[in-house]
Structures are given as C-alpha cells and as structure tokens.
Design a protein around this motif. Structure first.
Motif, PDB file in Angstrom:
ATOM      1  N   VAL A  67       0.826  -1.209   0.000  1.00  0.00           N
ATOM      2  CA  VAL A  67       0.000   0.000   0.000  1.00  0.00           C
ATOM      3  C   VAL A  67       0.866   1.268   0.000  1.00  0.00           C
ATOM      4  CG1 VAL A  67      -1.675   1.348   1.342  1.00  0.00           C
ATOM      5  CG2 VAL A  67      -1.955  -1.135   1.107  1.00  0.00           C
ATOM      6  N   LEU A  68       1.902   1.278   0.834  1.00  0.00           N
ATOM      7  CA  LEU A  68       2.719   2.487   1.002  1.00  0.00           C
ATOM      8  C   LEU A  68       3.777   2.670  -0.089  1.00  0.00           C
ATOM      9  CD1 LEU A  68       3.310   2.386   4.879  1.00  0.00           C
ATOM     10  CD2 LEU A  68       1.533   3.607   3.603  1.00  0.00           C
ATOM     11  N   ALA A  69       4.190   1.588  -0.753  1.00  0.00           N
ATOM     12  CA  ALA A  69       5.285   1.674  -1.730  1.00  0.00           C
ATOM     13  C   ALA A  69       4.880   2.396  -3.004  1.00  0.00           C
ATOM     14  CB  ALA A  69       5.794   0.282  -2.064  1.00  0.00           C
ATOM     15  N   ARG A  70       3.597   2.399  -3.326  1.00  0.00           N
ATOM     16  CA  ARG A  70       3.146   3.010  -4.579  1.00  0.00           C
ATOM     17  C   ARG A  70       3.593   4.458  -4.725  1.00  0.00           C
ATOM     18  NH1 ARG A  70       0.989   1.548  -9.250  1.00  0.00           N
ATOM     19  NH2 ARG A  70      -0.790   2.936  -9.145  1.00  0.00           N
ATOM     20  N   LYS A  71       3.531   5.212  -3.633  1.00  0.00           N
ATOM     21  CA  LYS A  71       3.898   6.625  -3.688  1.00  0.00           C
ATOM     22  C   LYS A  71       5.396   6.812  -3.888  1.00  0.00           C
ATOM     23  CE  LYS A  71       3.394  10.971  -1.139  1.00  0.00           C
ATOM     24  NZ  LYS A  71       2.894  11.618   0.109  1.00  0.00           N
ATOM     25  N   LEU A  72       6.205   6.058  -3.155  1.00  0.00           N
ATOM     26  CA  LEU A  72       7.656   6.222  -3.233  1.00  0.00           C
ATOM     27  C   LEU A  72       8.220   5.763  -4.573  1.00  0.00           C
ATOM     28  CD1 LEU A  72       8.972   5.212   0.313  1.00  0.00           C
ATOM     29  CD2 LEU A  72       8.882   7.481  -0.719  1.00  0.00           C
ATOM     30  N   THR A  73       7.579   4.784  -5.215  1.00  0.00           N
ATOM     31  CA  THR A  73       8.070   4.323  -6.514  1.00  0.00           C
ATOM     32  C   THR A  73       7.908   5.390  -7.589  1.00  0.00           C
ATOM     33  OG1 THR A  73       5.917   3.269  -6.954  1.00  0.00           O
ATOM     34  CG2 THR A  73       7.673   1.873  -6.054  1.00  0.00           C
ATOM     35  N   LYS A  74       7.076   6.392  -7.315  1.00  0.00           N
ATOM     36  CA  LYS A  74       6.912   7.515  -8.239  1.00  0.00           C
ATOM     37  C   LYS A  74       7.949   8.613  -7.974  1.00  0.00           C
ATOM     38  CE  LYS A  74       3.055   5.758  -9.940  1.00  0.00           C
ATOM     39  NZ  LYS A  74       2.966   5.211 -11.311  1.00  0.00           N
ATOM     40  N   GLN A  75       8.539   8.605  -6.766  1.00  0.00           N
ATOM     41  CA  GLN A  75       9.457   9.676  -6.367  1.00  0.00           C
ATOM     42  C   GLN A  75      10.929   9.313  -6.530  1.00  0.00           C
ATOM     43  OE1 GLN A  75       8.312  10.482  -2.315  1.00  0.00           O
ATOM     44  NE2 GLN A  75       6.390  11.470  -2.877  1.00  0.00           N
ATOM     45  N   TYR A  76      11.233   8.004  -6.431  1.00  0.00           N
ATOM     46  CA  TYR A  76      12.638   7.576  -6.483  1.00  0.00           C
ATOM     47  C   TYR A  76      12.848   6.513  -7.554  1.00  0.00           C
ATOM     48  CZ  TYR A  76      13.047   9.883  -1.939  1.00  0.00           C
ATOM     49  OH  TYR A  76      13.031  10.804  -0.928  1.00  0.00           O
ATOM     50  N   SER A  77      14.083   6.411  -8.027  1.00  0.00           N
ATOM     51  CA  SER A  77      14.421   5.383  -9.009  1.00  0.00           C
ATOM     52  C   SER A  77      14.377   4.015  -8.343  1.00  0.00           C
ATOM     53  CB  SER A  77      15.815   5.627  -9.592  1.00  0.00           C
ATOM     54  OG  SER A  77      16.815   5.376  -8.605  1.00  0.00           O
ATOM     55  N   LEU A  78      14.160   2.985  -9.149  1.00  0.00           N
ATOM     56  CA  LEU A  78      14.089   1.631  -8.615  1.00  0.00           C
ATOM     57  C   LEU A  78      15.406   1.224  -7.961  1.00  0.00           C
ATOM     58  CD1 LEU A  78      12.208  -0.125 -11.557  1.00  0.00           C
ATOM     59  CD2 LEU A  78      11.245   0.786  -9.439  1.00  0.00           C
ATOM     60  N   MET A  79      16.532   1.656  -8.546  1.00  0.00           N
ATOM     61  CA  MET A  79      17.838   1.313  -7.999  1.00  0.00           C
ATOM     62  C   MET A  79      18.047   1.969  -6.633  1.00  0.00           C
ATOM     63  SD  MET A  79      20.486  -0.539  -8.639  1.00  0.00           S
ATOM     64  CE  MET A  79      20.653  -0.777 -10.409  1.00  0.00           C
ATOM     65  N   THR A  80      17.592   3.212  -6.495  1.00  0.00           N
ATOM     66  CA  THR A  80      17.731   3.918  -5.226  1.00  0.00           C
ATOM     67  C   THR A  80      16.938   3.225  -4.121  1.00  0.00           C
ATOM     68  OG1 THR A  80      18.051   6.057  -6.320  1.00  0.00           O
ATOM     69  CG2 THR A  80      17.341   6.108  -4.025  1.00  0.00           C
ATOM     70  N   LEU A  81      15.684   2.883  -4.417  1.00  0.00           N
ATOM     71  CA  LEU A  81      14.843   2.207  -3.430  1.00  0.00           C
ATOM     72  C   LEU A  81      15.430   0.853  -3.043  1.00  0.00           C
ATOM     73  CD1 LEU A  81      11.217   2.882  -4.758  1.00  0.00           C
ATOM     74  CD2 LEU A  81      12.222   3.752  -2.646  1.00  0.00           C
TER      75      LEU A  81
END
Length: 303
Positions: free
Chosen positions: A169-183
């Motif tokens: 639920v919470l990851a959806r927002k952060l995946t729009k803000q940061y690159s996949l490699m960064t996360l």
C-alpha cells in the motif's frame, strides 16, 4: 512489449522466486539461526547490488532526507517481512507458511481501505470474509494436529503477511518519487545494517563470533544463501518496486497466490513435507476469496 505487460512478467518472476524462497530458508535454518540467516542473506544482497551499481556506472545521489523517507518502507520490507517470515518458518512447514501468505491480497485491500480510503463493495467484503475464514480454519486445524510451536509459527507468518500488505500500500507513492535502484539499494542497506548488527552483537555477547561463519562450511547453505541473497532479496526488491510503479497494489498482491502454489509444490517434492487435507481445503477457500475479491474489484473499476 507494453509497460503493463512488462510489469506482469516482472510480477510472475517475483512470485516464482518468492515461492521457492520458503524452501531455501528451511535449508539454511538446518545449520544457522534465524538472525544469522538474515544477516548472511543481506550481506550477499548488498554485495550484489554494489557490484551491479559499479558495473552499470549508476551513480546514486542519496541524502539524509531520502533515507528518512525510505526507511519506514524498509522497516516493513525487508526488515519486518523477512524477520517474521524466518521466525515462522523455524516453527512450521514451508507449505503451511505459503498457504497463510496467500492472504496477503486480502490484507492489502483492507489496509488500502483504511489508509487510502478505498471503499470495498459488499461482494468484496463477502469474499474477504471467506479468505479470513480459510486462514482461521487452517490455524485451528494446525493447533489441533501439531505441536504447541505451530500456532506461534503461524502467527509470525500472519505478521509477515501484514507487513508485506502494508508495504504494498505504502510503496506506490515512493516508486513515483525515487528510481528503482535507489529504493532497492536503501532497502538492502537497511537489511544489511540491522540484521548484521543484531547477529554480530548477539555472538559478541555470547562469545561465539566464530560460529557466525560456520554455516559456510556447508555447500547446501552456500547455495541456499546465494539464492536468498541475490534472487529472493535483491532481485525481488527490484521487481516488486518496478511492478508497483506501474500496477495497483491490489493487482500486484494477487501474484502471491502463484507464489503459494510454487511453495507448496517445492515443499512436498523437495522437502518431503506432509500435505494434509485441511491444507487443501484452507488453501482453496483462501484463493477463492482472493480471486472473488479482485474480480469484483476490477468489475467496480470498469464501471
């Protein structure tokens, strides 16, 4: 191939890797403690992502604010998810754990309704109740037919499922803000620091530091920990973040049912785990509930 098709392929690979990971965790637990297993797992994962960053020359720019934003997510996955999972697998079979984690889509929908204010239809609530009944039925049967540790192990797997659902639920927002490699890098680094800190600290207190490296004397452990570190920790973090950047959390969580099938087959075929009739009944009830919940969810979305 469209972005959505790529996301579905990534989700299928993710589910297949996760499904087999239960078996490999059981292999590592024959020679290492749960916390040592997690420490070695994320050491391998961190080495893997550092090598990947060097070879791809992908320079990550991460500041303290970025870490502070990603840390709560990392505490859910990988920290809480894998901690509860390995503690549960130390007490119950991989087959039972896989069936219980099939309820992740249900927990995801419930949490999404609470946090994101997404209202469920009457039909969805009916099928949610059906899945919950399936989980309760399995826990009840396990408690009546297994050791006292079984209920505790099942409880840990339920907590692991809740952590994964909240992450979805919470990851959806952060995946729009940061690159996949960064996360993926920050989440892997958090797992490495926390699990190694706990494991090494525990061995230092008990004066057993040399035992921390003993498991690597076993070939089965080395193979299993490489699978868990590279594929099941590093690659799945990347795949889940990628999929959630394109698909809704509820759609992503449905693939846990495919992972459940893989887990059951691997447990029965490779680990010779017993598969009871109540496992079949509970698993079918849970999956019917999940399919029904998502079917009416998609139907509502199409209206």
């Amino acid at each position: 191939m469209t972005a959505k098709r790529k996301a579905y392929v990534a989700a299928i690979i993710y589910a297949f890797v996760i499904g087999l990971s239960f078996m490999f965790v059981k292999v590592t637990l024959t020679v290492a403690s749960p916390i040592d297993t997690l420490a070695h797992r994320f050491t391998i994962a961190l080495i893997g992502i550092v090598i990947l960053i060097v070879f791809t020359q992908n320079m990550l720019k991460i500041n303290k604010q970025d870490v502070a934003r990603i840390l709560p997510l990392a505490l859910l996955y990988p920290i809480a998810f894998f901690t509860f999972q390995v503690l549960g697998l130390a007490r119950i079979s991989s087959t039972e754990a896989g069936i219980i984690q099939a309820a992740i889509p249900i927990f995801t929908l419930v949490l999404a309704s609470v946090i994101l204010k997404e209202k469920a239809t009457r039909e969805q609530l009916t099928f949610i109740s059906l899945s919950v009944f399936g989980v309760i039925y399995m826990l009840f049967m396990n408690n009546g037919n297994a050791s006292s540790e079984n209920l505790i192990g099942s409880g840990f797997i339920l907590l692991s499922a809740c952590a994964a659902s909240l992450y979805n639920v919470l990851a959806r927002k952060l995946t729009k803000q940061y690159s996949l490699m960064t996360l993926t890098y920050v989440m892997t680094l958090c797992g490495f620091v926390i699990f190694n800190g706990l494991a090494i600290g525990n061995h230092l207190i008990n004066g057993t530091l040399l035992q921390f490296f003993k498991p690597f004397e076993h070939v089965d452990f080395v193979i299993a920990i490489l699978y868990l570190g590279i594929l099941s920790s590093l690659i799945t973090s990347y795949l889940s973040n990628y999929t959630l950047s394109i698909l809704e959390a509820s759609k992503m969580s449905v693939f846990s049912n495919f992972a459940t099938l893989i887990t059951i087959l691997a447990g029965v075929i490779f680990l010779q785990e017993t598969f009871h009739v109540y496992h079949l009944i509970g698993g079918i009830v849970i999956i019917i509930g999940v399919i029904g919940t998502n079917y009416f969810g998609h139907k509502r979305g199409a209206q």
